[in-house]
Design an enzyme around this catalytic site. Structure first.
Site, PDB file in Angstrom:
ATOM      1  N   ILE A  82     -10.345  76.000 144.057  1.00 28.70           N
ATOM      2  CA  ILE A  82     -10.258  76.740 145.320  1.00 28.70           C
ATOM      3  C   ILE A  82     -11.680  77.090 145.737  1.00 28.70           C
ATOM      4  O   ILE A  82     -12.434  77.681 144.965  1.00 28.70           O
ATOM      5  CB  ILE A  82      -9.365  78.000 145.194  1.00 28.70           C
ATOM      6  CG1 ILE A  82      -9.388  78.839 146.470  1.00 28.70           C
ATOM      7  CG2 ILE A  82      -9.727  78.892 144.018  1.00 28.70           C
ATOM      8  CD1 ILE A  82      -8.195  78.659 147.330  1.00 28.70           C
ATOM      9  N   ALA A  84     -21.703  83.930 151.768  1.00 19.54           N
ATOM     10  CA  ALA A  84     -20.443  84.670 151.937  1.00 19.54           C
ATOM     11  C   ALA A  84     -19.637  84.697 150.655  1.00 19.54           C
ATOM     12  O   ALA A  84     -19.101  83.672 150.221  1.00 19.54           O
ATOM     13  CB  ALA A  84     -19.608  84.043 153.055  1.00 19.54           C
ATOM     14  N   SER A  87     -18.110  88.385 148.867  1.00 19.15           N
ATOM     15  CA  SER A  87     -17.136  89.455 149.107  1.00 19.15           C
ATOM     16  C   SER A  87     -16.654  89.437 150.553  1.00 19.15           C
ATOM     17  O   SER A  87     -15.484  89.701 150.834  1.00 19.15           O
ATOM     18  CB  SER A  87     -17.779  90.817 148.821  1.00 19.15           C
ATOM     19  OG  SER A  87     -18.245  90.867 147.504  1.00 19.15           O
ATOM     20  N   THR A 144     -15.249  77.175 140.440  1.00 21.78           N
ATOM     21  CA  THR A 144     -14.687  76.854 139.121  1.00 21.78           C
ATOM     22  C   THR A 144     -13.951  75.515 139.198  1.00 21.78           C
ATOM     23  O   THR A 144     -13.240  75.266 140.172  1.00 21.78           O
ATOM     24  CB  THR A 144     -13.710  77.976 138.690  1.00 21.78           C
ATOM     25  OG1 THR A 144     -14.449  79.200 138.620  1.00 21.78           O
ATOM     26  CG2 THR A 144     -13.074  77.677 137.336  1.00 21.78           C
ATOM     27  N   GLU A 155      -3.398  86.125 142.238  1.00 23.97           N
ATOM     28  CA  GLU A 155      -4.719  85.737 141.738  1.00 23.97           C
ATOM     29  C   GLU A 155      -5.299  86.847 140.849  1.00 23.97           C
ATOM     30  O   GLU A 155      -5.810  86.598 139.752  1.00 23.97           O
ATOM     31  CB  GLU A 155      -5.616  85.508 142.956  1.00 23.97           C
ATOM     32  CG  GLU A 155      -7.017  85.105 142.640  1.00 23.97           C
ATOM     33  CD  GLU A 155      -7.813  84.843 143.919  1.00 23.97           C
ATOM     34  OE1 GLU A 155      -7.192  84.627 144.985  1.00 23.97           O
ATOM     35  OE2 GLU A 155      -9.043  84.864 143.831  1.00 23.97           O
ATOM     36  N   HIS A 172     -19.249  95.085 114.611  1.00 25.23           N
ATOM     37  CA  HIS A 172     -19.591  93.912 113.796  1.00 25.23           C
ATOM     38  C   HIS A 172     -21.045  93.960 113.296  1.00 25.23           C
ATOM     39  O   HIS A 172     -21.452  93.089 112.534  1.00 25.23           O
ATOM     40  CB  HIS A 172     -19.429  92.618 114.601  1.00 25.23           C
ATOM     41  CG  HIS A 172     -18.031  92.082 114.684  1.00 25.23           C
ATOM     42  ND1 HIS A 172     -17.032  92.674 115.399  1.00 25.23           N
ATOM     43  CD2 HIS A 172     -17.482  90.966 114.143  1.00 25.23           C
ATOM     44  CE1 HIS A 172     -15.927  91.953 115.307  1.00 25.23           C
ATOM     45  NE2 HIS A 172     -16.161  90.916 114.535  1.00 25.23           N
ATOM     46  N   GLY A 173     -21.833  94.899 113.807  1.00 22.82           N
ATOM     47  CA  GLY A 173     -23.249  94.919 113.424  1.00 22.82           C
ATOM     48  C   GLY A 173     -23.959  93.659 113.903  1.00 22.82           C
ATOM     49  O   GLY A 173     -23.581  93.074 114.931  1.00 22.82           O
ATOM     50  N   GLY A 174     -24.976  93.232 113.158  1.00 17.44           N
ATOM     51  CA  GLY A 174     -25.778  92.067 113.553  1.00 17.44           C
ATOM     52  C   GLY A 174     -24.956  90.791 113.694  1.00 17.44           C
ATOM     53  O   GLY A 174     -25.267  89.922 114.520  1.00 17.44           O
ATOM     54  N   THR A 196     -14.895  91.418 143.555  1.00 20.34           N
ATOM     55  CA  THR A 196     -15.608  92.276 142.598  1.00 20.34           C
ATOM     56  C   THR A 196     -14.824  93.574 142.391  1.00 20.34           C
ATOM     57  O   THR A 196     -13.994  93.951 143.225  1.00 20.34           O
ATOM     58  CB  THR A 196     -17.023  92.644 143.109  1.00 20.34           C
ATOM     59  OG1 THR A 196     -16.883  93.463 144.279  1.00 20.34           O
ATOM     60  CG2 THR A 196     -17.849  91.411 143.434  1.00 20.34           C
TER      61      THR A 196
HETATM   62  C1  FAD Z   1     -18.406  82.006 137.016  1.00 26.08           C
HETATM   63  C2  FAD Z   1     -17.944  82.192 138.428  1.00 26.08           C
HETATM   64  C3  FAD Z   1     -16.807  81.524 138.872  1.00 26.08           C
HETATM   65  C4  FAD Z   1     -16.391  81.648 140.193  1.00 26.08           C
HETATM   66  N1  FAD Z   1     -15.321  80.901 140.649  1.00 26.08           N
HETATM   67  C5  FAD Z   1     -15.053  80.869 141.984  1.00 26.08           C
HETATM   68  C6  FAD Z   1     -14.095  79.944 142.519  1.00 26.08           C
HETATM   69  O1  FAD Z   1     -13.439  79.178 141.793  1.00 26.08           O
HETATM   70  N2  FAD Z   1     -13.898  79.911 143.856  1.00 26.08           N
HETATM   71  C7  FAD Z   1     -14.591  80.743 144.718  1.00 26.08           C
HETATM   72  O2  FAD Z   1     -14.381  80.642 145.916  1.00 26.08           O
HETATM   73  N3  FAD Z   1     -15.500  81.627 144.241  1.00 26.08           N
HETATM   74  C8  FAD Z   1     -15.767  81.710 142.907  1.00 26.08           C
HETATM   75  N4  FAD Z   1     -16.698  82.585 142.422  1.00 26.08           N
HETATM   76  C9  FAD Z   1     -17.404  83.473 143.343  1.00 26.08           C
HETATM   77  C10 FAD Z   1     -17.023  84.936 143.211  1.00 26.08           C
HETATM   78  O3  FAD Z   1     -15.706  85.140 143.642  1.00 26.08           O
HETATM   79  C11 FAD Z   1     -18.057  85.750 143.994  1.00 26.08           C
HETATM   80  O4  FAD Z   1     -19.261  85.675 143.268  1.00 26.08           O
HETATM   81  C12 FAD Z   1     -17.637  87.178 144.198  1.00 26.08           C
HETATM   82  O5  FAD Z   1     -16.552  87.248 145.093  1.00 26.08           O
HETATM   83  C13 FAD Z   1     -18.776  88.053 144.736  1.00 26.08           C
HETATM   84  O6  FAD Z   1     -19.414  87.488 145.830  1.00 26.08           O
HETATM   85  P1  FAD Z   1     -21.012  87.353 145.843  1.00 26.08           P
HETATM   86  O7  FAD Z   1     -21.415  86.693 144.575  1.00 26.08           O
HETATM   87  O8  FAD Z   1     -21.423  86.709 147.104  1.00 26.08           O
HETATM   88  O9  FAD Z   1     -21.541  88.837 145.782  1.00 26.08           O
HETATM   89  P2  FAD Z   1     -21.780  89.816 147.025  1.00 26.08           P
HETATM   90  O10 FAD Z   1     -20.605  89.784 147.926  1.00 26.08           O
HETATM   91  O11 FAD Z   1     -23.116  89.526 147.607  1.00 26.08           O
HETATM   92  O12 FAD Z   1     -21.823  91.217 146.290  1.00 26.08           O
HETATM   93  C14 FAD Z   1     -22.971  91.718 145.595  1.00 26.08           C
HETATM   94  C15 FAD Z   1     -22.701  93.155 145.154  1.00 26.08           C
HETATM   95  O13 FAD Z   1     -22.445  93.965 146.297  1.00 26.08           O
HETATM   96  C16 FAD Z   1     -21.191  94.611 146.152  1.00 26.08           C
HETATM   97  N5  FAD Z   1     -20.546  94.747 147.462  1.00 26.08           N
HETATM   98  C17 FAD Z   1     -20.357  93.796 148.414  1.00 26.08           C
HETATM   99  N6  FAD Z   1     -19.672  94.291 149.446  1.00 26.08           N
HETATM  100  C18 FAD Z   1     -19.406  95.592 149.154  1.00 26.08           C
HETATM  101  C19 FAD Z   1     -18.732  96.657 149.821  1.00 26.08           C
HETATM  102  N7  FAD Z   1     -18.155  96.476 151.014  1.00 26.08           N
HETATM  103  N8  FAD Z   1     -18.672  97.854 149.214  1.00 26.08           N
HETATM  104  C20 FAD Z   1     -19.237  98.061 148.001  1.00 26.08           C
HETATM  105  N9  FAD Z   1     -19.877  97.104 147.318  1.00 26.08           N
HETATM  106  C21 FAD Z   1     -19.976  95.882 147.880  1.00 26.08           C
HETATM  107  C22 FAD Z   1     -20.392  93.718 145.225  1.00 26.08           C
HETATM  108  O14 FAD Z   1     -19.340  94.427 144.620  1.00 26.08           O
HETATM  109  C23 FAD Z   1     -21.464  93.264 144.266  1.00 26.08           C
HETATM  110  O15 FAD Z   1     -21.634  94.231 143.274  1.00 26.08           O
HETATM  111  C24 FAD Z   1     -17.104  82.500 141.078  1.00 26.08           C
HETATM  112  C25 FAD Z   1     -18.232  83.200 140.633  1.00 26.08           C
HETATM  113  C26 FAD Z   1     -18.665  83.031 139.335  1.00 26.08           C
HETATM  114  C27 FAD Z   1     -19.928  83.733 138.922  1.00 26.08           C
END
Ligand code: FAD
Length: 382
Positions: free
Chosen positions: A126, A133, A135, A161, A247, A343-345, A370
């Site tokens: 997905i 873009a 969050s 992923t 999800e 578990h320590g070291g 998040t």
């Molecule tokens: C290993 C991994 C696998 C993933 N797999 C997928 C996948 O299969 N498909 C997919 O589409 N995405 C995937 N993602 C993406 C993941 O869903 C996003 O990284 C996540 O939604 C956060 O978006 P961003 O990284 O742009 O962080 P940002 O949106 O830039 O956020 C940065 C920080 O700001 C905070 N923040 C942002 N907006 C607000 C708000 N309104 N109020 C308070 N705090 C806020 C966030 O909580 C965070 O702490 C994956 C990410 C990783 C690392």
């Protein structure tokens, strides 16, 4: 008396036992190699398909098992416990991607795509997140421009992923960039031979190392209009919102299974390990820490079971699912940290399972929305 989840019927328990044996003997021996190679063998996906462990709650007519979500929950639990290397990938494939197609696809689309996913012949992904873009999904910039019977897709996704292996991708696009969230649609991309589709790097992560995570690029990629999910353009945002509870629950099921496993392996370890002439468990600090963790694991289990039951009944709301996701994934990280300390070291050594649980836990608070976004969703309901 040992607690047993109410959704865990005798049939599911006996399937889980069989599945567990399969994971332990056939797949788990490859797990460390997969971590090094940053990818799971494709044959493992077919193995899960042969076991009936993929798309459990998709109707039989479309290649699934035609069972309830309880079976998906059991699969996720066994995977997270015995083969965490595949848990996130399978959650994305089975619990998330397949359900977008199942919920919004036409009969023809489902017949075409779901049986291959159920067999593990095709791996699903997905693609929502973009470099600009995460969050804030309304800000996606990938566009799908209509040109006759095709959409022409341009843009880039990241952190996807299963991105390296994916044969089928449910992609979030803007079909009408002027309309904001009402201009978002979901389009299915079949990757084989797709001109204009390119996979970027398999990203170098600090944990979850066997799960491939990729950049994806679309450059004038032509996709048939027939690959749109749903009844007309512009429904993508609502479709995304509707699928959130399942999800988030999928991630929460992984988290509670990880917590239970961390407590179990640590209890075993502190009984064996001696210091100052006694077992570590004989120190009150160790025993009290584990008593607290075990209590939290039990609280978490009861709440997650409640959410599973509500999802099966069709009334798990986004707010409750968000509570589950942020609470239990926070607890997963804290538990892994405390258990590593006990578990320590040795806990810092990769050959000890607790070290891998510690690094793999961290991402759970970030993806799937998040934990800050979870609190935002909950706070809006107050
Ligand atoms: C290993 C991994 C696998 C993933 N797999 C997928 C996948 O299969 N498909 C997919 O589409 N995405 C995937 N993602 C993406 C993941 O869903 C996003 O990284 C996540 O939604 C956060 O978006 P961003 O990284 O742009 O962080 P940002 O949106 O830039 O956020 C940065 C920080 O700001 C905070 N923040 C942002 N907006 C607000 C708000 N309104 N109020 C308070 N705090 C806020 C966030 O909580 C965070 O702490 C994956 C990410 C990783 C690392």
């Amino acid at each position: 008396m040992a607690y047993r989840s109410s959704w865990m019927t005798d049939d599911i328990a006996s399937f889980s036992e069989q599945f567990r044996r399969y994971l332990q003997t056939e797949l788990a021996p490859h797990a460390m190699r997969w971590r090094e190679e940053k990818m799971v063998d494709r044959s493992a996906w077919r193995g899960l398909g042969d076991m009936g462990a993929l798309l459990c709650s998709v109707p039989e007519e479309y290649g699934g098992m035609g069972l309830s979500f309880a079976w998906d929950a059991a699969v996720m639990q066994e995977l997270e416990t015995w083969l965490p290397e595949m848990a996130t990938g399978v959650s994305v494939h089975s619990v998330i991607t397949a359900h977008y197609i199942n919920a919004y696809g036409t009969h023809e689309q489902k017949l075409k795509w779901l049986p291959k996913m159920a067999k593990g012949e095709w791996v699903g992904a997905i693609a929502m997140t973009e470099p600009g873009a995460g969050s804030d999904l309304q800000g996606v910039r990938t566009t799908a421009r209509r040109d006759g019977d095709h959409y022409v897709i341009n843009g880039a996704k990241t952190f996807i992923t299963n991105g390296q292996l994916a044969d089928i991708i449910v992609c979030v696009v803007k079909t009408d960039p002027a309309k904001g969230s009402k201009g978002i649609s979901l389009v299915v991309i079949e990757t084989e031979g797709a001109e204009g589709f390119r996979r970027g790097r398999n990203l170098d992560k600090i944990g979850l190392n066997a799960s491939d995570t990729s950049e994806l690029f679309f450059d004038e990629l032509r996709v048939p209009v027939a690959n749109l999910l749903g009844d007309g353009e512009g429904q993508g945002f609502v479709q995304l919102m509707q699928q959130l509870p399942q999800e988030r629950l999928g991630l929460s099921i992984q988290a509670i299974a990880a917590i239970e496993r961390s407590v179990a392996i640590t209890t075993e370890y502190v009984k064996e390990r001696k210091a100052f002439g006694k077992s570590l468990l004989d120190f009150q600090n160790t025993a009290f820490k584990l008593a607290e963790r075990k209590t939290e694991a039990t609280i978490g289990r009861v709440f997650i079971d409640h959410c599973i039951e509500r999802l099966i009944a069709g009334d798990l709301d986004t707010v409750t699912a968000s509570m589950a996701k942020h609470w239990v994934t926070d607890k997963q990280s804290q538990t892994a940290d405390e258990c590593l300390q006990l578990h320590g070291g040795y806990g810092y050594m990769q050959e000890y399972e607790i070290s891998r649980r510690y690094i793999d836990a961290r991402i759970q608070r970030i993806y799937g929305g998040t934990n800050e976004i979870m609190k935002l969703v909950i706070s809006r309901s107050l």
